[in-house]
Write a protein that holds these residues in place. Structure first.
Motif, PDB file in Angstrom:
ATOM      1  N   LEU A   1       7.130  -4.850   5.306  1.00 54.43           N
ATOM      2  CA  LEU A   1       6.986  -3.537   4.890  1.00 54.43           C
ATOM      3  C   LEU A   1       8.257  -2.454   5.346  1.00 54.43           C
TER       4      LEU A   1
ATOM      5  N   CYS B   1       2.546  -6.193  -7.481  1.00 53.25           N
ATOM      6  CA  CYS B   1       1.412  -6.404  -6.953  1.00 53.25           C
ATOM      7  C   CYS B   1       0.227  -5.757  -7.343  1.00 53.25           C
TER       8      CYS B   1
ATOM      9  N   PRO C   1       1.797  -0.478  -4.623  1.00 55.73           N
ATOM     10  CA  PRO C   1       1.940  -2.089  -4.630  1.00 55.73           C
ATOM     11  C   PRO C   1       2.252  -2.265  -6.056  1.00 55.73           C
ATOM     12  N   GLN C   2       1.821  -1.655  -7.173  1.00 52.67           N
ATOM     13  CA  GLN C   2       1.555  -2.031  -8.566  1.00 52.67           C
ATOM     14  C   GLN C   2       2.689  -1.913  -9.364  1.00 52.67           C
TER      15      GLN C   2
ATOM     16  N   SER D   1      -1.837  -0.370   0.022  1.00 54.45           N
ATOM     17  CA  SER D   1      -0.819   0.240  -0.217  1.00 54.45           C
ATOM     18  C   SER D   1       0.144   0.850   0.729  1.00 54.45           C
ATOM     19  N   PRO D   2       1.340   0.652   0.513  1.00 56.65           N
ATOM     20  CA  PRO D   2       2.299   0.995   1.837  1.00 56.65           C
ATOM     21  C   PRO D   2       2.275   2.546   2.250  1.00 56.65           C
TER      22      PRO D   2
ATOM     23  N   PRO E   1      -0.230  -0.975   5.287  1.00 62.06           N
ATOM     24  CA  PRO E   1      -1.063  -1.010   4.312  1.00 62.06           C
ATOM     25  C   PRO E   1      -2.200  -0.234   4.198  1.00 62.06           C
TER      26      PRO E   1
ATOM     27  N   LEU F   1       5.961  -8.813  -0.831  1.00 60.87           N
ATOM     28  CA  LEU F   1       7.000  -8.347   0.006  1.00 60.87           C
ATOM     29  C   LEU F   1       7.987  -9.359   0.385  1.00 60.87           C
TER      30      LEU F   1
ATOM     31  N   LEU G   1      -0.033  -8.577  -0.988  1.00 63.40           N
ATOM     32  CA  LEU G   1       1.083  -7.674  -0.780  1.00 63.40           C
ATOM     33  C   LEU G   1       2.167  -8.438   0.085  1.00 63.40           C
TER      34      LEU G   1
ATOM     35  N   LEU H   1       6.826  -3.651  -6.815  1.00 63.59           N
ATOM     36  CA  LEU H   1       6.629  -4.540  -6.061  1.00 63.59           C
ATOM     37  C   LEU H   1       5.636  -5.552  -6.723  1.00 63.59           C
TER      38      LEU H   1
END
Length: 396
Positions: A59, A209, A203-204, A214-215, A72, A269, A265, A207
């Protein structure tokens, strides 16, 4: 006593196989899906602690930050958003938020629920914030926290001049919270270089994902404010002073993390790191440029001007003679392809077409242009579908 119902007769799950070209989620890379099918371990298992360490390092690379407090959040992008605002904004604080899109309004709502007062810096929907207007708002209101949306999903606008905005805020001793939900992993984002104090994401989107982890990243100044609060954050679950015990050095129990989503995730990443973040930004720009060239050759207009066009989310003006809902329904019913309509002030006026992550591929962009052209042509819109398809093909 109420009658106990019979067991429901629910068949095996068979969702449709869509091509996802809307504002999110995007198509998930098969490697991410495979990661989600691996065995569960406990959320304090030594092997999962190692996964946590790896996710945090990945991240940091993706955010382009050295922030220790990079985690996350267990939840969707809105959970990361609420963790950021609900911890940094204290009762009595004033938060400056933008009016140029739907998600500035969500910032305002969360700040109020955190006990803050909200003031606004204005810009039309479809335009970025002007640093001069931000400076005027700071002089007038002296806010404690400034929030802005780096990539506004509702309008297709990318906020340029980020360093100018953060410089203004820091000259007034304010912290900066950036919404990077639709930019992380897809368009240039440099948290440290641009002096962003807090950034949250989902993330969706770029990324690719599934939502669920969630970052979020905070620098030391922001985390110091969180840890020095006189009253706890109103959400126990999203209280960063408590989450610090789990994601910090101690790795102490706070809640059961969504193990499978963290696996997902991590793999998403890893794909970012393998591709290289700048190469990934370039790919998104290249694929979206092909999409944009086709849209314009068809005779349609982008909602955002070239200088602040957002490659990951393309807002396209709905052509005369068709309704956005009918086009969207035809695409999903006839072609299993998803795009979306406008929100708020742009409802009914634009299509929102994502070009994100695993969806930002020649195959997807070509399919989008051919199916969109076919539907618009069939509905009698004044567009040149063949010219659009040709223009896209020439850029791929």
């Amino acid at each position: 006593m109420s009658e106990i119902p019979d067991a429901p007769d629910v068949g095996e799950l068979t969702p449709p196989n869509r091509t996802l070209m809307g504002p999110g989620p995007s198509d998930v890379n098969p490697r991410v899906l495979r990661a989600m099918s691996t065995p569960l371990v406990g959320h304090l298992d030594p092997s999962f602690i190692e996964v946590m360490n790896e996710v945090q390092e990945l991240l940091r690379y993706t955010f382009q930050t050295g922030n220790k407090w990079t985690i996350p959040v267990s939840g969707t992008g809105s959970a990361a958003m609420e963790a950021a605002i609900g911890n940094v904004v204290e009762p009595g604080d004033t938060m400056l938020v933008p009016t140029n899109g739907y998600f500035g309004g969500r910032m305002a709502e969360m700040a109020r629920r955190a006990g803050g007062s909200v003031v606004e810096v204005d810009a039309p929907w479809g335009e970025p914030l002007d640093p001069a207007d931000v400076a005027d708002a700071f002089d007038t209101h002296q806010p404690d926290v400034f929030g802005f949306v780096h990539a506004e999903t509702s309008t297709g606008v990318r906020q340029p001049q980020v360093s100018e905005l953060t410089s203004i805020a820091h000259e007034h001793d304010a912290l900066v919270i950036a919404d990077t939900v639709t930019s992380i992993g897809g368009v240039e984002l440099r948290v440290d270089e641009w002096d962003i104090d807090v950034a949250y994401a989902g993330p969706q989107k770029c990324l690719s994902c599934p939502p669920g982890a969630s970052p979020l990243t905070l620098n030391d100044a922001a985390m110091d404010k969180v840890l020095a609060r006189e009253e706890p954050a109103r959400s126990w679950y999203l209280d960063l002073s408590l989450l610090e015990g789990y994601w910090g050095d101690e790795r102490a129990y706070h809640h059961t993390a969504p193990i499978t989503n963290v696996y997902a995730l991590r793999e998403a990443l890893r794909l970012v790191a393998e591709e290289g973040i700048e190469n990934r930004w370039d790919r998104h720009h290249e694929m979206a440029s092909a999409l944009k060239a086709g849209v314009e050759a068809m005779g349609m207009q982008m909602n955002a001007a070239e200088e602040f066009w957002l490659p990951s989310l393309n807002a396209v003006r709905v052509p005369e003679g068709v309704e956005d809902g009918e086009v969207i329904s035809r695409l999903i019913d006839d072609y299993d392809l998803e795009i979306a309509g406008g929100l708020g002030a742009l409802s009914g006026d634009i299509f929102r077409i994502g070009c994100m992550g695993h969806s930002a591929r020649p195959k997807n962009v070509s399919y989008l242009m051919s199916t969109l052209g076919a539907v618009l042509d069939d509905l009698g819109a004044d567009v040149d579908a063949e010219a659009g398809i040709a223009a896209t093909a020439n850029r791929l």
